[in-house]
Write a protein that holds these residues in place. Structure first.
Motif, PDB file in Angstrom:
ATOM      1  N   ASP A 106       0.855  -1.183   0.000  1.00  0.00           N
ATOM      2  CA  ASP A 106       0.000   0.000   0.000  1.00  0.00           C
ATOM      3  C   ASP A 106       0.894   1.237   0.000  1.00  0.00           C
ATOM      4  O   ASP A 106       1.330   1.711   1.050  1.00  0.00           O
ATOM      5  N   VAL A 107       1.171   1.761  -1.195  1.00  0.00           N
ATOM      6  CA  VAL A 107       2.018   2.942  -1.344  1.00  0.00           C
ATOM      7  C   VAL A 107       1.132   4.132  -1.686  1.00  0.00           C
ATOM      8  O   VAL A 107       0.385   4.081  -2.664  1.00  0.00           O
ATOM      9  N   PRO A 108       1.161   5.206  -0.889  1.00  0.00           N
ATOM     10  CA  PRO A 108       0.325   6.383  -1.185  1.00  0.00           C
ATOM     11  C   PRO A 108       0.785   7.078  -2.462  1.00  0.00           C
ATOM     12  O   PRO A 108       1.860   7.662  -2.505  1.00  0.00           O
ATOM     13  N   ARG A 109      -0.029   7.004  -3.501  1.00  0.00           N
ATOM     14  CA  ARG A 109       0.371   7.549  -4.794  1.00  0.00           C
ATOM     15  C   ARG A 109       0.397   9.075  -4.800  1.00  0.00           C
ATOM     16  O   ARG A 109       1.301   9.687  -5.382  1.00  0.00           O
ATOM     17  N   PRO A 127      21.573  22.620  -6.598  1.00  0.00           N
ATOM     18  CA  PRO A 127      22.289  21.353  -6.852  1.00  0.00           C
ATOM     19  C   PRO A 127      23.114  20.934  -5.644  1.00  0.00           C
ATOM     20  O   PRO A 127      23.628  21.765  -4.896  1.00  0.00           O
ATOM     21  N   GLY A 128      23.229  19.642  -5.473  1.00  0.00           N
ATOM     22  CA  GLY A 128      24.014  19.125  -4.352  1.00  0.00           C
ATOM     23  C   GLY A 128      23.181  19.038  -3.097  1.00  0.00           C
ATOM     24  O   GLY A 128      22.500  18.035  -2.850  1.00  0.00           O
ATOM     25  N   LEU A 129      23.195  20.086  -2.286  1.00  0.00           N
ATOM     26  CA  LEU A 129      22.478  20.080  -1.019  1.00  0.00           C
ATOM     27  C   LEU A 129      20.980  19.918  -1.228  1.00  0.00           C
ATOM     28  O   LEU A 129      20.327  19.142  -0.540  1.00  0.00           O
ATOM     29  N   GLY A 130      20.439  20.655  -2.204  1.00  0.00           N
ATOM     30  CA  GLY A 130      19.003  20.567  -2.461  1.00  0.00           C
ATOM     31  C   GLY A 130      18.573  19.183  -2.885  1.00  0.00           C
ATOM     32  O   GLY A 130      17.494  18.709  -2.522  1.00  0.00           O
ATOM     33  N   GLN A 131      19.429  18.503  -3.638  1.00  0.00           N
ATOM     34  CA  GLN A 131      19.100  17.157  -4.102  1.00  0.00           C
ATOM     35  C   GLN A 131      19.011  16.186  -2.938  1.00  0.00           C
ATOM     36  O   GLN A 131      18.046  15.419  -2.818  1.00  0.00           O
ATOM     37  N   TRP A 132      19.996  16.209  -2.038  1.00  0.00           N
ATOM     38  CA  TRP A 132      20.014  15.236  -0.951  1.00  0.00           C
ATOM     39  C   TRP A 132      19.030  15.582   0.151  1.00  0.00           C
ATOM     40  O   TRP A 132      18.383  14.696   0.713  1.00  0.00           O
ATOM     41  N   VAL A 133      18.879  16.858   0.454  1.00  0.00           N
ATOM     42  CA  VAL A 133      17.838  17.252   1.403  1.00  0.00           C
ATOM     43  C   VAL A 133      16.465  16.917   0.829  1.00  0.00           C
ATOM     44  O   VAL A 133      15.564  16.454   1.541  1.00  0.00           O
ATOM     45  N   GLY A 134      16.323  17.122  -0.478  1.00  0.00           N
ATOM     46  CA  GLY A 134      15.044  16.840  -1.128  1.00  0.00           C
ATOM     47  C   GLY A 134      14.675  15.372  -1.083  1.00  0.00           C
ATOM     48  O   GLY A 134      13.529  15.019  -0.808  1.00  0.00           O
ATOM     49  N   ILE A 135      15.638  14.480  -1.341  1.00  0.00           N
ATOM     50  CA  ILE A 135      15.300  13.054  -1.354  1.00  0.00           C
ATOM     51  C   ILE A 135      15.013  12.540   0.052  1.00  0.00           C
ATOM     52  O   ILE A 135      14.123  11.706   0.261  1.00  0.00           O
ATOM     53  N   ILE A 136      15.760  13.048   1.043  1.00  0.00           N
ATOM     54  CA  ILE A 136      15.468  12.646   2.424  1.00  0.00           C
ATOM     55  C   ILE A 136      14.074  13.130   2.820  1.00  0.00           C
ATOM     56  O   ILE A 136      13.284  12.386   3.420  1.00  0.00           O
ATOM     57  N   GLY A 137      13.769  14.383   2.474  1.00  0.00           N
ATOM     58  CA  GLY A 137      12.437  14.905   2.761  1.00  0.00           C
ATOM     59  C   GLY A 137      11.348  14.140   2.042  1.00  0.00           C
ATOM     60  O   GLY A 137      10.258  13.920   2.582  1.00  0.00           O
ATOM     61  N   ALA A 138      11.625  13.714   0.800  1.00  0.00           N
ATOM     62  CA  ALA A 138      10.623  12.973   0.030  1.00  0.00           C
ATOM     63  C   ALA A 138      10.309  11.634   0.695  1.00  0.00           C
ATOM     64  O   ALA A 138       9.143  11.245   0.830  1.00  0.00           O
ATOM     65  N   VAL A 139      11.347  10.904   1.118  1.00  0.00           N
ATOM     66  CA  VAL A 139      11.141   9.614   1.774  1.00  0.00           C
ATOM     67  C   VAL A 139      10.384   9.797   3.088  1.00  0.00           C
ATOM     68  O   VAL A 139       9.442   9.051   3.395  1.00  0.00           O
ATOM     69  N   LEU A 140      10.776  10.802   3.876  1.00  0.00           N
ATOM     70  CA  LEU A 140      10.101  11.040   5.157  1.00  0.00           C
ATOM     71  C   LEU A 140       8.643  11.457   4.948  1.00  0.00           C
ATOM     72  O   LEU A 140       7.759  11.040   5.697  1.00  0.00           O
ATOM     73  N   PHE A 141       8.393  12.255   3.922  1.00  0.00           N
ATOM     74  CA  PHE A 141       7.033  12.718   3.654  1.00  0.00           C
ATOM     75  C   PHE A 141       6.122  11.551   3.279  1.00  0.00           C
ATOM     76  O   PHE A 141       5.008  11.422   3.794  1.00  0.00           O
ATOM     77  N   VAL A 142       6.591  10.687   2.377  1.00  0.00           N
ATOM     78  CA  VAL A 142       5.785   9.530   1.958  1.00  0.00           C
ATOM     79  C   VAL A 142       5.572   8.578   3.140  1.00  0.00           C
ATOM     80  O   VAL A 142       4.464   8.042   3.338  1.00  0.00           O
ATOM     81  N   SER A 143       6.606   8.388   3.940  1.00  0.00           N
ATOM     82  CA  SER A 143       6.490   7.496   5.100  1.00  0.00           C
ATOM     83  C   SER A 143       5.495   8.050   6.112  1.00  0.00           C
ATOM     84  O   SER A 143       4.657   7.307   6.659  1.00  0.00           O
ATOM     85  N   ALA A 168       8.533   0.024   0.428  1.00  0.00           N
ATOM     86  CA  ALA A 168       8.137   0.189  -0.976  1.00  0.00           C
ATOM     87  C   ALA A 168       8.068   1.665  -1.347  1.00  0.00           C
ATOM     88  O   ALA A 168       8.500   2.069  -2.438  1.00  0.00           O
ATOM     89  N   GLY A 169       7.525   2.487  -0.455  1.00  0.00           N
ATOM     90  CA  GLY A 169       7.459   3.916  -0.734  1.00  0.00           C
ATOM     91  C   GLY A 169       8.830   4.542  -0.850  1.00  0.00           C
ATOM     92  O   GLY A 169       9.081   5.384  -1.737  1.00  0.00           O
TER      93      GLY A 169
END
Length: 323
Positions: A106-109, A127-143, A168-169
């Motif tokens: 069950d992954v929230p689309r 670039p750089g900081l925004g990319q890694w902060v962004g991906i960490i934030g994306a995973v935490l947000f979906v979780s 899965a998310g």
């Protein structure tokens, strides 16, 4: 005045009876040749489609359309490419989330798409900081979204199911969004749009080389348990095409030495093949043929991005190597 042959004034000369028969015969012969050519073309198409699992005409048409939009976005305004990449990645995220639901995850689309949509601009403008902060934030947000759904009583609330859903998310964000963001980060660099266009040209050449060589000479399966139609002969063709395209792109587009073009092509041939096999493994685990059917002849957006995603990260690494 004689009236013998009926060819006097006001009368049309009589046509010989054999001319019309000859015209009809030639017309029938031409129609028969056209029918035979059409039947031969359709039989060839069916053989190719049966061997590759794709409708060749639809695939070529969709590929040309996507290629034209891609070139225009990179050449005219680089920010347009960010919008194009964001759209394709958003569709790919929805596709993969929907496919994973078939396996019980069950992954929230909505949350997954919102996270990807926020991640890409952060990668482009920071670039750089925004990319890694962004991906960490994306995973935490979906979780967090999935946990709130569980607390609200939606879906399973067992610890084991929740852990699998969260994994899965996170996998979707790391596989699709993070790898795709490297194309955006590369484009944001000074002159990076040419590197992005160049690596995509090499990846397309890799796919075309694998397709043509596999159809013509493919006999020995490369990974029968993962992708039965992928052969070593096709892989050899993909490497050859990638090396040629890599040298041409390096010399004519990136202002690099031809030896770098060989490295460029070789690396991207490996990453493109690995990306194709990785997505085939996902589809095999989920027991589906295509992630979706939104792109006729191609399957889904992820089916078109599978080779590009890991190649984007590799191309950015090579850019940093010579930059």
């Amino acid at each position: 005045m004689t009236a013998g042959n009926g060819s006097g004034p006001g009368r049309r000369p009589r046509s010989r009876p054999g001319i019309r028969a000859q015209v009809d015969q030639r017309r029938n012969e031409l129609q028969g040749q056209v029918r035979a050519a059409v039947e031969h073309f359709e039989e060839t198409q069916e053989r190719i489609n049966a061997r590759t699992g794709r409708n060749l005409l639809f695939a070529v048409g969709i590929g040309l359309l996507l290629g034209a939009v891609l070139i225009l976005s990179l050449v005219l305004v680089k920010e347009l490419f960010m919008l194009l990449a964001g759209t394709m990645i958003a569709f790919a995220v929805v596709e993969l989330a929907g496919a994973l639901r078939l396996s019980g995850r069950d992954v929230p689309r909505v949350a997954s798409v919102l996270a990807a949509a926020a991640m890409l601009p952060a990668s482009y403008f920071f670039p750089g900081l925004g990319q890694w902060v962004g991906i960490i934030g994306a995973v935490l947000f979906v979780s967090a979204w999935r946990l709130v759904e569980a607390v609200a009583g939606r879906g399973s609330r067992s610890a084991d199911d929740l852990r699998r859903d969260l994994g899965a998310g996170a996998f979707i964000q790391l596989y699709v969004t993070l790898l795709g963001s490297y194309a955006v980060v590369l484009t944001a660099e000074d002159g990076g749009q040419w590197w992005t266009l160049g690596f995509i040209i090499v990846v397309v050449a890799t796919d075309v080389g694998a397709y043509a060589s596999g159809v013509a000479f493919g006999k020995h399966p490369m990974a029968p348990r993962i992708s039965p139609k992928k052969t070593w002969e096709g892989f050899a063709g993909s490497v050859l095409a990638a090396l040629i395209a890599g040298v041409l792109v390096a010399v004519l587009m990136l202002d690099q030495h031809w030896t770098f073009g060989l490295l460029f092509g070789a690396v991207l041939a490996v990453t493109a093949t690995a990306g194709d096999l990785a997505e085939s493994m996902i589809k095999r685990d989920l027991e589906i043929k295509d992630i979706s059917s939104w792109l006729p002849g191609h399957g889904g957006f992820l089916d078109r991005l599978d080779s590009i995603l890991p190649s984007a990260a590799a191309a950015y690494a090579l850019f940093l190597l010579v930059g």
